[in-house]
Motif scaffolding. Sequence first.
Motif, short mmCIF file in Angstrom:
data_model
loop_
_atom_site.label_atom_id
_atom_site.label_comp_id
_atom_site.label_asym_id
_atom_site.label_seq_id
_atom_site.Cartn_x
_atom_site.Cartn_y
_atom_site.Cartn_z
N UNK A 224 0.99 13.73 6.07
CA UNK A 224 1.84 12.75 5.59
C UNK A 224 2.52 11.97 6.97
N UNK A 225 3.15 12.74 7.81
CA UNK A 225 3.94 12.42 8.93
C UNK A 225 2.82 11.45 9.88
N UNK A 226 1.54 12.23 10.24
CA UNK A 226 0.90 11.55 11.04
C UNK A 226 0.33 10.12 10.40
N UNK A 227 -0.06 10.29 9.10
CA UNK A 227 -0.75 8.98 8.52
C UNK A 227 0.39 8.03 8.54
N UNK B 127 1.88 1.07 5.24
CA UNK B 127 1.51 1.94 4.43
C UNK B 127 2.75 2.93 4.21
N UNK B 128 3.08 2.95 3.25
CA UNK B 128 4.27 3.88 2.71
C UNK B 128 3.60 5.15 2.29
N UNK B 129 4.23 6.25 3.20
CA UNK B 129 3.70 7.48 2.81
C UNK B 129 4.82 8.36 2.35
N UNK B 130 4.63 8.90 1.02
CA UNK B 130 5.74 9.81 0.80
C UNK B 130 5.15 11.12 0.34
N UNK B 131 5.73 12.24 0.61
CA UNK B 131 5.33 13.71 0.55
C UNK B 131 6.40 14.12 -0.40
N UNK B 132 6.05 14.28 -1.98
CA UNK B 132 6.85 14.97 -2.84
C UNK B 132 6.72 16.54 -2.55
N UNK C 266 0.92 -1.12 0.00
CA UNK C 266 -0.03 0.09 -0.16
C UNK C 266 0.76 1.34 0.03
N UNK C 267 0.55 2.03 -0.80
CA UNK C 267 1.35 3.56 -1.15
C UNK C 267 0.52 4.51 -1.35
N UNK C 268 0.91 5.67 -0.59
CA UNK C 268 0.25 6.95 -0.67
C UNK C 268 1.38 7.97 -1.02
N UNK C 269 1.15 8.64 -2.04
CA UNK C 269 1.99 9.78 -2.53
C UNK C 269 1.40 10.98 -2.33
#
Length: 190
Positions: free
Chosen positions: A112-115, A124-129, A80-83
């Motif tokens: 992003x940090x809290x998620x 869940x991989x969360x990346x902030x671009x 699972x990935x969220x960008x």
Amino acid sequence: MEADLAEPLPAARWIEQQAPAQLDVLIYNLGVWEANAFSEAYSFLEDPDDSIATMVAINITGALMLLRRLIPRLLDSYRPQLILTGSTSGLRQSGQPEVTFGASKFALTGIADALRESFRYQQLAVTCLQLGYLNTDDGLEVPSEAAAGRGEGWQIPLHDVIRIVSALLQLSPASFVRELVLPAIGDERF
């Protein structure tokens, strides 16, 4: 799917109804800025109250309402990935004066940090671009070299953003990129 996130709750509900039941990746690429942003005419004190409230509704409330509805659809995925698409304007000491836009993109980094922490055990991989000035005049049909030449080093071709996202999507489930800052080479703030 199209929705007007100036009305975040109805838009989030509509997208929730239309979105697939299972998602592997969610790319949240949304944000609006002040009418005179990034120009000499910008003045926070002259921004109308309704404009500020609408930007907060779209950039922050809309993100929260939509992500709360769609993240459960990611969690059963193999990876699972969220960008989230942030902005260099939302980074500390960005040197940008746009108050509401900068604050809303700073908030997106906090989201992003809290998620990431909320769903760490579901992997869940969360990346902030954090993207700088983009060349949105040239589409992907324009050769990368030509698009990179526009703006004389002050604009990032969309091709580069696609390459970064593609690399993120190819990572194994054992790793993720927490944050990636992609300014234009000529941006003296970085």
